[in-house]
Design a protein around this motif. Structure first.
Motif, PDB file in Angstrom:
ATOM      1  N   ARG A 186     -11.921  -0.889 -11.195  1.00  0.00           N
ATOM      2  CA  ARG A 186     -12.648  -2.042 -10.675  1.00  0.00           C
ATOM      3  C   ARG A 186     -12.996  -1.902  -9.195  1.00  0.00           C
ATOM      4  O   ARG A 186     -13.198  -2.892  -8.509  1.00  0.00           O
ATOM      5  CB  ARG A 186     -11.803  -3.301 -10.848  1.00  0.00           C
ATOM      6  CG  ARG A 186     -11.606  -3.735 -12.295  1.00  0.00           C
ATOM      7  CD  ARG A 186     -10.819  -5.028 -12.305  1.00  0.00           C
ATOM      8  NE  ARG A 186     -10.649  -5.537 -13.657  1.00  0.00           N
ATOM      9  CZ  ARG A 186      -9.956  -6.633 -13.939  1.00  0.00           C
ATOM     10  NH1 ARG A 186      -9.372  -7.298 -12.955  1.00  0.00           N
ATOM     11  NH2 ARG A 186      -9.837  -7.056 -15.171  1.00  0.00           N
ATOM     12  N   PHE A 187     -13.077  -0.613  -8.699  1.00  0.00           N
ATOM     13  CA  PHE A 187     -13.325  -0.457  -7.257  1.00  0.00           C
ATOM     14  C   PHE A 187     -14.645  -1.095  -6.843  1.00  0.00           C
ATOM     15  O   PHE A 187     -14.792  -1.622  -5.749  1.00  0.00           O
ATOM     16  CB  PHE A 187     -13.305   1.027  -6.866  1.00  0.00           C
ATOM     17  CG  PHE A 187     -14.505   1.796  -7.332  1.00  0.00           C
ATOM     18  CD1 PHE A 187     -14.554   2.342  -8.603  1.00  0.00           C
ATOM     19  CD2 PHE A 187     -15.613   1.954  -6.508  1.00  0.00           C
ATOM     20  CE1 PHE A 187     -15.666   3.026  -9.042  1.00  0.00           C
ATOM     21  CE2 PHE A 187     -16.742   2.639  -6.941  1.00  0.00           C
ATOM     22  CZ  PHE A 187     -16.768   3.181  -8.221  1.00  0.00           C
ATOM     23  N   TRP A 208       0.817  -1.212   0.000  1.00  0.00           N
ATOM     24  CA  TRP A 208       0.000   0.000   0.000  1.00  0.00           C
ATOM     25  C   TRP A 208       0.848   1.259   0.000  1.00  0.00           C
ATOM     26  O   TRP A 208       1.901   1.333   0.613  1.00  0.00           O
ATOM     27  CB  TRP A 208      -0.907  -0.020   1.236  1.00  0.00           C
ATOM     28  CG  TRP A 208      -1.892  -1.149   1.197  1.00  0.00           C
ATOM     29  CD1 TRP A 208      -2.624  -1.543   0.114  1.00  0.00           C
ATOM     30  CD2 TRP A 208      -2.245  -2.025   2.268  1.00  0.00           C
ATOM     31  NE1 TRP A 208      -3.422  -2.615   0.451  1.00  0.00           N
ATOM     32  CE2 TRP A 208      -3.215  -2.931   1.772  1.00  0.00           C
ATOM     33  CE3 TRP A 208      -1.859  -2.130   3.600  1.00  0.00           C
ATOM     34  CZ2 TRP A 208      -3.782  -3.924   2.548  1.00  0.00           C
ATOM     35  CZ3 TRP A 208      -2.426  -3.115   4.375  1.00  0.00           C
ATOM     36  CH2 TRP A 208      -3.388  -4.008   3.856  1.00  0.00           C
ATOM     37  N   ASP A 260       0.853  -3.801 -14.024  1.00  0.00           N
ATOM     38  CA  ASP A 260      -0.429  -4.422 -14.349  1.00  0.00           C
ATOM     39  C   ASP A 260      -1.484  -4.084 -13.301  1.00  0.00           C
ATOM     40  O   ASP A 260      -2.664  -3.971 -13.591  1.00  0.00           O
ATOM     41  CB  ASP A 260      -0.198  -5.933 -14.429  1.00  0.00           C
ATOM     42  CG  ASP A 260      -1.482  -6.733 -14.526  1.00  0.00           C
ATOM     43  OD1 ASP A 260      -1.885  -7.011 -15.663  1.00  0.00           O
ATOM     44  OD2 ASP A 260      -2.067  -7.058 -13.478  1.00  0.00           O
ATOM     45  N   GLY A 261      -1.017  -3.917 -12.064  1.00  0.00           N
ATOM     46  CA  GLY A 261      -1.928  -3.516 -11.008  1.00  0.00           C
ATOM     47  C   GLY A 261      -2.578  -4.669 -10.266  1.00  0.00           C
ATOM     48  O   GLY A 261      -3.131  -4.477  -9.201  1.00  0.00           O
ATOM     49  N   ARG A 262      -2.537  -5.854 -10.844  1.00  0.00           N
ATOM     50  CA  ARG A 262      -3.207  -6.972 -10.185  1.00  0.00           C
ATOM     51  C   ARG A 262      -2.207  -7.848  -9.448  1.00  0.00           C
ATOM     52  O   ARG A 262      -0.994  -7.704  -9.597  1.00  0.00           O
ATOM     53  CB  ARG A 262      -3.960  -7.806 -11.222  1.00  0.00           C
ATOM     54  CG  ARG A 262      -5.150  -7.074 -11.805  1.00  0.00           C
ATOM     55  CD  ARG A 262      -5.772  -7.824 -12.952  1.00  0.00           C
ATOM     56  NE  ARG A 262      -4.862  -7.934 -14.082  1.00  0.00           N
ATOM     57  CZ  ARG A 262      -5.188  -8.540 -15.221  1.00  0.00           C
ATOM     58  NH1 ARG A 262      -6.370  -9.088 -15.364  1.00  0.00           N
ATOM     59  NH2 ARG A 262      -4.313  -8.598 -16.204  1.00  0.00           N
ATOM     60  N   LYS A 298       2.010  -8.094  -6.133  1.00  0.00           N
ATOM     61  CA  LYS A 298       1.313  -7.225  -7.078  1.00  0.00           C
ATOM     62  C   LYS A 298       2.262  -6.866  -8.216  1.00  0.00           C
ATOM     63  O   LYS A 298       3.398  -6.473  -7.963  1.00  0.00           O
ATOM     64  CB  LYS A 298       0.885  -5.963  -6.339  1.00  0.00           C
ATOM     65  CG  LYS A 298      -0.088  -5.080  -7.068  1.00  0.00           C
ATOM     66  CD  LYS A 298      -0.796  -4.221  -6.034  1.00  0.00           C
ATOM     67  CE  LYS A 298      -1.282  -2.913  -6.591  1.00  0.00           C
ATOM     68  NZ  LYS A 298      -1.998  -2.146  -5.546  1.00  0.00           N
ATOM     69  N   ASN A 310      -8.909  -6.418  -8.287  1.00  0.00           N
ATOM     70  CA  ASN A 310      -8.748  -4.978  -8.518  1.00  0.00           C
ATOM     71  C   ASN A 310      -7.482  -4.435  -7.871  1.00  0.00           C
ATOM     72  O   ASN A 310      -7.299  -3.238  -7.759  1.00  0.00           O
ATOM     73  CB  ASN A 310      -9.996  -4.210  -8.074  1.00  0.00           C
ATOM     74  CG  ASN A 310     -10.220  -4.280  -6.567  1.00  0.00           C
ATOM     75  OD1 ASN A 310      -9.370  -4.786  -5.840  1.00  0.00           O
ATOM     76  ND2 ASN A 310     -11.348  -3.767  -6.109  1.00  0.00           N
ATOM     77  N   GLY A 311      -6.644  -5.358  -7.454  1.00  0.00           N
ATOM     78  CA  GLY A 311      -5.337  -4.928  -6.979  1.00  0.00           C
ATOM     79  C   GLY A 311      -5.357  -4.195  -5.651  1.00  0.00           C
ATOM     80  O   GLY A 311      -4.559  -3.290  -5.440  1.00  0.00           O
ATOM     81  N   CYS A 312      -6.241  -4.584  -4.737  1.00  0.00           N
ATOM     82  CA  CYS A 312      -6.272  -3.902  -3.443  1.00  0.00           C
ATOM     83  C   CYS A 312      -5.032  -4.247  -2.630  1.00  0.00           C
ATOM     84  O   CYS A 312      -4.637  -3.497  -1.751  1.00  0.00           O
ATOM     85  CB  CYS A 312      -7.541  -4.253  -2.663  1.00  0.00           C
ATOM     86  SG  CYS A 312      -7.510  -5.889  -1.884  1.00  0.00           S
ATOM     87  N   ASP A 336      -5.423   3.808  -4.550  1.00  0.00           N
ATOM     88  CA  ASP A 336      -4.401   2.820  -4.198  1.00  0.00           C
ATOM     89  C   ASP A 336      -4.626   1.485  -4.890  1.00  0.00           C
ATOM     90  O   ASP A 336      -3.743   0.630  -4.900  1.00  0.00           O
ATOM     91  CB  ASP A 336      -4.385   2.617  -2.677  1.00  0.00           C
ATOM     92  CG  ASP A 336      -3.158   1.847  -2.238  1.00  0.00           C
ATOM     93  OD1 ASP A 336      -2.058   2.389  -2.414  1.00  0.00           O
ATOM     94  OD2 ASP A 336      -3.306   0.709  -1.759  1.00  0.00           O
ATOM     95  N   LEU A 337      -5.794   1.293  -5.457  1.00  0.00           N
ATOM     96  CA  LEU A 337      -6.051   0.012  -6.119  1.00  0.00           C
ATOM     97  C   LEU A 337      -5.169  -0.122  -7.353  1.00  0.00           C
ATOM     98  O   LEU A 337      -4.880   0.860  -8.038  1.00  0.00           O
ATOM     99  CB  LEU A 337      -7.520  -0.078  -6.554  1.00  0.00           C
ATOM    100  CG  LEU A 337      -8.570  -0.128  -5.433  1.00  0.00           C
ATOM    101  CD1 LEU A 337      -9.964  -0.146  -6.051  1.00  0.00           C
ATOM    102  CD2 LEU A 337      -8.362  -1.367  -4.564  1.00  0.00           C
ATOM    103  N   GLY A 338      -4.789  -1.334  -7.643  1.00  0.00           N
ATOM    104  CA  GLY A 338      -4.017  -1.570  -8.867  1.00  0.00           C
ATOM    105  C   GLY A 338      -4.889  -1.322 -10.084  1.00  0.00           C
ATOM    106  O   GLY A 338      -4.410  -0.900 -11.132  1.00  0.00           O
ATOM    107  N   ARG A 339      -6.148  -1.597  -9.966  1.00  0.00           N
ATOM    108  CA  ARG A 339      -7.099  -1.372 -11.054  1.00  0.00           C
ATOM    109  C   ARG A 339      -8.258  -0.543 -10.503  1.00  0.00           C
ATOM    110  O   ARG A 339      -9.312  -1.078 -10.146  1.00  0.00           O
ATOM    111  CB  ARG A 339      -7.642  -2.717 -11.566  1.00  0.00           C
ATOM    112  CG  ARG A 339      -6.632  -3.574 -12.306  1.00  0.00           C
ATOM    113  CD  ARG A 339      -6.403  -3.014 -13.708  1.00  0.00           C
ATOM    114  NE  ARG A 339      -5.337  -3.712 -14.392  1.00  0.00           N
ATOM    115  CZ  ARG A 339      -5.526  -4.638 -15.331  1.00  0.00           C
ATOM    116  NH1 ARG A 339      -6.747  -5.015 -15.646  1.00  0.00           N
ATOM    117  NH2 ARG A 339      -4.503  -5.184 -15.938  1.00  0.00           N
TER     118      ARG A 339
END
Lengths: 192, 851, 297, 286
Positions: C78-79, C18, D162-164, D158, D142-144, C72-75
């Motif tokens: 897609r939250f 994070w 790519d974020g995932r 991660k 979604n890569g949290c 902070d999400l990678g995508r």
């Protein structure tokens, strides 16, 4: 799909309807997951092959889809390898589909400072010319004089050093052609 | 083996799980050692002393398999009275001519035999070895005669004691004895032991004799021709076996037929007679040869024109790779083909190779990626140092992209002589083409041009009359590999594919491109493409691919049965004489005339295999025996003898003769040696041993691995391995850089300090080894200096392979100098090396090839 | 940390990926949660001035929080996948629903309050938000404690209290900051109490953790930890003693808020720090085995 | 048919690798990685990448023996560890003397029976498959990054660009087609064995006994215990030294096992917060 259908597909709802209260199993599967199959299963054909690296000769299976190689893996039928491959063998798809492979002829003229483009046909013709010219210039028909005269029928102006990943059929044509041309300095990796 | 043949190593692991003792002998502790029961650290270049010690142990302790030795080897054969051993002559055999640095081998022959007619040409030797004249050499089956091979062998190795092994190889005697005993205990009627080796044995100035020593051990222990036995060459390339069977080698024609020498032959028969033996299977050489001529020149090869024997070019010396590379340097060789080979990285003394290529008129490189040998004119260490300038290099370079094995049909011959077919999966892209395509069309174009320009020139006749009409297919006009394989396998007068080489005829009615491969298209079926799953057949796997000759999986397997034809033991049952059906049978194709009974005695007029006894399994040998002693066919002696490498830090502990007296050396400024010939380094200029090797993660010169992401990342940089002691001595920092120096050049590598590269005690002092993998070069994803650049050209006299497993070097901490400063560094060393008094050890010898 | 065997000293864990956004959220979420509760309580006690201000603070916290999380999400696109499921085993999932509900309730309540409409809806939503507030303020402690990160997981008992107290302190501080002094007494009290408990809880935590607690006070964390303690203590003291005067309330409030932010940062950074050295993971585990407390290999 | 003679051994042991029972129902599948026969060739690393189209991990030289991969990560789902030690493998062999040993071990996702990553995943991207393995659905993730912190083995990672989050899927797609995972199929010595977990467990126990009999006293199973801190691994190991020497946690415990404690503490803290707020109003006039 109606609202009901959409609701029914909502994993949160499925958690309840499928008894997957913790949401760690079936209820959270996506449609893509449901459709998942090994890509080898959808290949158009599977081609028997042999690993091109060392001389153990492990069996390989080449999976082709839409005229592209989608996977290469060990052939479980092989009594030599039983489907197993080493890191090099396992990297074979990467080898044959690598972006670093060259797909065009490159030509460097004498004293040139850069590669130039050249068509394959032109290259073949030029190489044939070089062979003929060098052969003519360096031909040795005999050695010795008179009674001592002995045939040579050869040129020492041309040499060849081949890799050992060539097929037997390729080596056969190399040896046959070079011998007929009188090129005796034909060697390969086995000498190294 | 785990390092370089991991998948083959599964069978070693299987054996280990069944109780086999795995012994690994190596200068460094590798991934193989990690799984072995016994690891034996050895000083590079001392294996003959080690193996000779085992021979001595077997003989002194009477551990040999007597029945096998007496019946199947030439132990009982009596040698000429004027033969003198290295024990008598302090390191040379009788017949040594110091001036020529060559042997006259006549005194080595079996008693009562004369040298065959004609001049023996070592470079001409095919698989036949040199012939033994027909006739029965005298024998003493009690093995007591002082001149019998057995007694000579005993005498030759008497001084190879455990103490000497320790002194020479640095192997503690207890460890040595443990190995020797393990081997003996696991050999005999009930058990067999196998040797596996690779280029760690061949790349020496005594490489052939390394293998020979192992052969002596295996003969004495009865481990040849039997399941679980043998001496197995672990070859490093997919079809390197194939490229010697169908040789792209100067001295051979397909099937180990010798290339004719330029001496005057009275026709093909004379050539056959001088190059074969009348007894044993080489008695059929004429059939093999004429069938080859028919395959190549078809209707133009007739009895009237001596089967086109005159079409063959002649050799008259050593035309091997390093010799013609010197020829390039000197200007005689003008054009060079490199189909899939990368001498700029893969050959010893890379600088010499690159400088040689820079003098060519033209160069054709065919590969998957742009390799160092295609790029030397603008990217190489010589460009960096200023030794070469791009503008000054006259070489015209053609780089042609090659098709991969998945883009063409063809067969590879693996390390166990197994031909396996690979099928086209996809068509090659762009200009990529198979080598089959390249050579076929090159030949087609040349023939077209010659036909137009000089059809009557006699030198063009062999080309124009060549059978070169292979069917082509597809948009790219790819010649049919299948058709080529059919030609290799051969056909009879009716055009039907041959089943076996035994069907070959000397009357021109059969054509066969490689007699040992005859039958690989038996019944009109591509036998090499057979893929019966291993679960559906015996462990021999006879229905998978096709092994030469005649699909035999173990050569000389008649030796798996005793002289009466019974298996030596039930446990080791393989091939035996079926009394009821009066034929040889077993789980493999018997390597013997199928109907020849064990009690067969040759008649006076018998020829070829019929001239051998039913108890003589080694049917390619003129006397049907395995040779403990090689009377003819080797340049450097009938028995293997310990010689120090060309570059050594030790005096030969056994003889005044320091190194192999007939090894090949090259005198050229680019090929300076670290010490004078037959001297050794004792003043600390090059105090360390240097050995090179491969890593699991890479392939040879790197063209097929350093360009592949998934492999390059696994071993991303060149490193050298040094012991903690050496690291301390030279202040080398783990993970840092070191510069390794020889008189050829200096390279830099990252440092791995590891116990895995042991320092060994030899002649009372500790000696350290620097280990260098040789995969790197300046092209590809992962780049680095080339380990082979450090090595000199010094060759085995029999097969002209360079010594790159044992040399000397110096090592310093830090990166190497750049540009001209690198040359200065090396020049400094070279001057100091040259300033030393010559010939500190032994007598000077060695053949210097100067062309 | 004592010597533990390891693989070339390489981290055994991947540790938090994070960004500092999340540290910020630990602060804003806690502030919003405690503020919502403060607002609801104030309303109940009839302190509409304080209720309105605290509600605004809560809303502000809830407005900035989702972007911090989504960024902070990678995508980030897609939250909304967060709302596919509700997993009680996932504090983040639970927290997402809590945060969403809080946001919704607080938003509606604030809307009603500002527009002066639908007072009953306002009260209901305000009460709901107030009830969710403590959850919002403390779930983040569970979120980080429910990981393999040694500094966080080992502190699992104290972290909720630390976060709750710190949230209370910052909610009180923020409210005192924006509320006329006369109406802000409960806020000042809350601030002081929160600060006190926070300091106490942190102390207990560090003492109990012993060596395992080192990441909270070593390296860069030494500074932020000292800042957190100093700012919180000083701010709370100022608030308590002189909070009735606006400038003091403002200074004290800012100081406590800064202290709370520093605390969150310290906790956040301690997590990352504790995965860098494999000894933090191996040490307690090996000790457990040696004490015979391992449940099996 | 002449079978290979001799006793069946662990490497020629033929386990049925089909992931489904004959009736089509799925089986719990896993890996048994026997490091006593690992030759460190890294075929597993490469075969995995080839099949799963995993990007390369960059060219970085570590100097840590022959390991230039370093650890499991988003771009290396198998990782072969290399450990050089100055002692022999088998201690019972008096002649082995002061030998060396070079431990090699192919690490992989453990597919824990009680998987922290799976527990904490807030989107349901991670799920337990019909083969009892744990897989990330890449169309959902979604890569949290929560699973990254939760994994006690440092497996989940991660991929920045790519974020995932990516990890070993135990070749879920291949299993659906009754194919062996790519790494196990490639493994030259079958150090990596794939099969039904219960069969593998029996095999593993037998193997440890065999090794102990041969004097390899260091041999131990790791992750085979069904009631260890993560409920047993779906991919367990035979190691020759303590797990931490291989970069593995010696006594991993899934954090969610203590979730009750944590929610309890949080509830108490939340209650205290509520009380505290209430207390702040004590004595205030309405």
């Amino acid at each position: 799909m109606g609202l009901g259908g959409m609701l029914a597909r909502w994993p949160l709802v499925r958690q309840l309807t499928r008894g997957d209260l913790l949401g760690r199993g079936d209820s959270v599967r996506s449609p893509a997951t449901e459709r998942l199959r090994p890509r080898t299963a959808t290949a158009d054909r599977v081609v028997g092959s042999i690993c091109p690296y060392c001389a153990v000769g492990c069996g390989q299976r080449v999976f082709v889809k839409d005229e592209r190689i989608v996977q290469i893996e060990g052939d479980p039928d092989s009594p030599i390898s039983r489907g197993r491959l080493c890191p090099k063998g396992a990297a074979t798809k990467n080898l044959v589909t690598a972006p670093r492979r060259e797909y065009r002829v490159k030509y460097r003229r004498p004293f040139g400072t850069e590669w130039e483009e050249l068509s394959l046909d032109a290259a073949m013709d030029m190489i044939a010319e070089r062979v003929i010219t060098t052969r003519d210039a360096t031909w040795q028909s005999t050695e010795g004089d008179g009674d001592e005269e002995r045939p040579r029928n050869r040129t020492l102006g041309i040499a060849s050093l081949g890799g050992a990943t060539l097929d037997n059929e390729e080596n056969y044509l190399i040896k046959k052609l070079m011998t007929a041309l009188g090129v005796v300095q034909v060697e390969n990796q086995a000498r190294i | 083996m785990a390092e370089c043949h991991p998948v083959g190593f599964q069978w070693v692991m299987e054996a280990k799980e069944r109780g086999a003792t795995i012994i690994h002998v190596d200068p460094r502790f590798t991934r193989t050692s990690a799984l072995a029961d016994i690891f034996v650290p050895i000083r590079p270049g001392s294996d003959i002393a080690f193996l000779g010690g085992i021979v001595n142990h077997i003989l002194e302790n009477e551990r040999y398999f007597r029945d096998y030795v007496v019946e199947y080897t030439n132990a009982a054969t009596i040698i000429k009275a004027d033969f003198r051993d290295t024990e008598d002559l302090d390191g040379v055999f009788s017949g040594f001519d110091a001036k020529k640095a060559a042997y006259d081998v006549r005194s080595w022959l079996y008693d009562g035999m004369e040298a065959p007619p004609g001049v023996p040409h070592g470079e001409q030797t095919g698989g036949a070895g040199r012939p033994i004249e027909h006739g029965e050499p005298p024998q003493d089956r009690s093995l007591q005669h002082p001149r019998c091979v057995f007694q000579l062998l005993k005498k030759h190795y008497r001084r190879y004691t455990p103490e000497l092994v320790e002194e020479t190889c640095g192997i503690p005697r207890q460890l040595f004895l443990r190995v020797a005993e393990a081997l003996c205990a696991n050999s005999g009627r009930e058990r067999t032991s196998a040797f596996c080796y690779a280029v760690g044995w061949t790349q020496h100035t005594v490489g052939v004799q390394y293998i020979r020593t192992a052969a002596i051990v295996q003969q004495l222990l009865g481990n040849i021709g039997r399941p679980g036995g043998g001496i197995l060459a672990l070859r490093g390339h997919a079809s390197i076996q194939g490229s010697t069977d169908i040789p792209t080698l100067y001295n051979l024609l397909p099937g180990y037929l010798p290339m004719p020498h330029s001496e005057r032959y009275l026709g093909h028969q004379d050539y056959v007679r001088k190059n074969s033996a009348p007894t044993g299977f080489w008695g059929h050489m004429e059939e093999y040869f004429i069938s080859l001529m028919k395959a190549w020149w078809g209707e133009h090869a007739t009895a009237d024109n001596d089967w086109a024997f005159g079409h063959l070019p002649r050799i008259d010396g050593d035309h091997s790779a390093y010799v013609f590379t010197m020829g390039m340097l000197e200007g005689g060789v003008r054009g060079y083909f490199l189909p899939g080979e990368n001498p700029a990285v893969g050959s010893a003394n890379g600088k010499l190779n690159r400088m040689a290529m820079a003098r060519l008129d033209w160069l054709v490189v065919r590969d998957l990626v742009e390799i160092e040998s295609a790029a030397f004119w603008y990217r190489s260490s010589e460009i960096e140092t200023g030794e070469l300038r791009t503008d000054d290099i006259p070489t015209e370079v053609f780089f042609l992209p090659a098709a991969s094995h998945t883009e063409k049909d063809g067969s590879f011959t693996n390390t166990q002589r197994l031909l396996q077919w690979h099928h086209t999966a996809v068509q090659p892209r762009g200009d990529c083409r198979s080598d089959l395509w390249f050579y076929f069309h090159l030949g087609r174009i040349i023939r077209m041009k010659l036909r137009d320009r000089a059809p009557d020139d006699p030198k063009n006749r062999p080309v124009l009359e060549l059978t070169w009409d292979y069917p082509v297919e597809g948009r790219r006009a790819e010649p049919s590999a299948d058709a080529v394989l059919r030609e290799i396998s051969g056909w009879g007068p009716d055009g039907k594919q041959l089943s076996s080489f035994t069907e070959l005829k000397a009357d021109g009615s059969t054509a066969c491109g490689c007699w040992i491969y005859s039958g690989c298209y038996r019944d009109g079926v591509n036998q090499t493409a057979r893929r019966t799953p291993h679960r559906e057949q015996s462990y021999v796997g006879a229905e998978w691919g096709w092994a030469w000759p005649d699909n035999r999986r173990i050569l000389y397997n008649r030796a798996s049965a005793d002289p009466r034809g019974e298996p030596w033991s039930e446990r080791k049952r393989y091939v035996w004489w079926d009394r009821a059906r009066r034929q040889w049978t077993g789980i493999d194709t018997p390597d013997f005339k199928r109907t020849m009974p064990p009690d067969h005695e040759p008649g006076k007029q018998a020829a070829a295999e019929e001239a051998l006894r039913g108890t003589e399994p080694f049917i390619m040998q003129a006397d049907g025996k395995a040779w403990l002693y090689v009377p003819e066919g080797l340049r450097d002696g009938p028995f293997p003898t310990h010689y120090e490498p060309q570059e050594s830090v030790f005096r030969n502990p056994l003889y005044r003769q320091q190194s192999n007296p007939v090894r090949q050396q090259f005198r050229h400024p680019l090929n300076a040696y670290n010490n004078a010939p037959d001297a050794f380094d004792d003043d600390g200029l090059f105090p360390y041993l240097l050995t090179t090797y491969r890593l699991t993660e890479h392939h040879t010169a790197g063209g097929m691995s350093r360009s592949v992401e998934y492999l390059a990342e696994l071993q991303p940089e060149l490193f050298c391995e040094v012991s903690p002691q050496l690291a301390a001595e030279r202040a080398l920092e783990h993970g840092g850089w070191a510069t390794i120096i020889t008189t050829r050049t200096a390279i830099e590598a990252r440092v791995l300090v590891t116990e895995r590269i042991p320092s060994v005690r030899v002649q009372g002092r500790e000696v350290h080894t620097v280990g260098v993998p040789y995969h790197w070069g300046v092209c590809g994803l992962s780049t680095g200096d080339a380990g082979n650049d450090l090595l000199p050209l010094a060759l085995d006299p029999n097969v002209h392979i360079q010594e790159c497993k044992a040399a000397t070097c110096d090592i310093r901490p830090g990166r190497r100098p750049r540009g001209a400063a690198l040359l200065e560094l090396v020049a400094g060393y070279r001057q100091r090396a040259a300033a030393r008094p010559p010939g500190r050890a032994g007598r000077s010898s060695g053949r210097r090839s100067e062309r | 940390m004592t010597e533990a065997r390891s693989y070339y000293g390489r981290p055994l864990l991947k540790g938090p990926v994070w960004e500092p956004d999340i540290a910020a959220y630990l602060f804003t979420g806690g502030l919003a949660g405690a503020s919502a509760t403060l607002a609801a309580a104030a309303r109940r006690r009839g302190n509409d001035v304080l209720a309105r201000r605290a509600l605004m603070v809560a809303l502000a916290g809830l407005i900035v929080s989702p972007p911090l999380l989504i960024r902070d999400l990678g995508r980030p696109a897609r939250f909304h996948h967060m709302l596919r499921v509700l997993k009680v085993t996932s504090p983040m999932s639970v927290g997402t629903w809590v945060l969403s509900a809080s946001g919704l309730a607080t938003g509606v309540a604030t809307g009603c309050e500002v527009l002066g409409v639908m007072p009953r809806l306002r009260t209901a939503t305000e009460t709901a938000a107030g009830a969710l507030g403590p959850a919002l303020a403390t779930y983040t402690a569970v979120l980080i404690a429910d990981t393999a990160v040694p500094a966080w997981h080992e502190a699992r008992f104290e972290l909720p209290f630390v976060f709750a107290a710190s949230s209370a302190a910052s909610a009180g501080a923020a409210a005192a900051l924006v509320t006329p002094a006369a109406s802000a007494r409960p806020a000042r009290r809350l601030c002081a109490m929160g600060a006190l408990v926070e300091l106490a809880a942190t102390g207990v935590m560090e003492r109990r953790l012993g060596e395992a607690g080192q990441p909270y006070s070593t390296g860069g964390n030494a500074v932020s930890r000292r800042l957190a303690r100093g700012l919180t203590a000083a701010g709370a003291l100022a608030m308590t003693l002189t909070g009735r005067r606006r400038p003091a309330a403002i200074l004290g409030g800012l100081s406590v808020l800064a202290g709370a932010a520093c605390l969150r940062w310290t906790v956040f950074a301690a997590g990352a720090h504790s995965v860098r050295d494999p000894a933090y993971a191996v040490g307690p585990q090996r000790a457990r085995i040696e004490r015979g407390e391992s449940r099996g290999g | 048919m002449t079978a290979i003679s001799g006793d069946p051994t662990i490497i020629s042991h033929d386990i049925d690798v089909a992931s489904h029972h004959p009736d089509g129902s799925p089986r719990a599948m896993g890996f048994f990685t026997d490091t006593s026969i690992c030759i460190g060739c890294k075929a597993c690393e490469v075969a995995c990448k080839e099949w799963n189209l995993v990007p390369d991990d960059g060219l970085s030289f570590t100097g840590d023996s022959y390991d230039n991969t370093g650890s499991i990560g988003c771009n290396s789902w198998r990782h072969v560890a290399f450990i050089e030690q100055g002692r022999p493998v088998a201690v019972s062999d008096p002649e082995a003397g002061d030998g060396l040993r070079w431990l090699m071990s192919s690490d992989v996702c453990k597919h824990c029976a009680h998987a922290a990553c799976l527990d904490v995943c807030p989107t349901g991207a991670l799920f337990r498959t019909e083969f009892d393995t744990v897989v990330v659905q890449q169309d959902i993730c979604n890569g949290c990054g929560y699973c990254v912190s939760a994994c006690p083995f440092g497996v989940l990672d991660k991929r920045r660009e790519d974020g995932r989050v990516w990890k070993c899927t135990l070749c879920y797609d291949r299993l659906r087609g009754d194919l062996e995972p790519a790494c196990a199929q490639a493994c030259p010595t079958k150090s990596i064995q794939f099969g039904p977990v219960d069969e593998l467990l029996a095999l593993a126990r037998e193997r440890v006994d065999t090794l102990h009999q041969r004097g390899v006293g260091d041999a131990r199973l790791y992750g085979a215990d069904r009631d260890n801190g993560v409920g047993g691994f779906g991919a367990f190991f035979l190691l020759l030294d303590q797990p931490e020497v291989y970069g593995l946690p010696p006594d991993p415990v899934v954090s969610t096992r203590r979730l009750g404690q944590m929610w309890g503490a949080a509830a108490a803290a939340a209650g205290a917060l509520a009380l505290g707020v209430a207390a702040a109003f004590l004595g205030e006039r309405r």
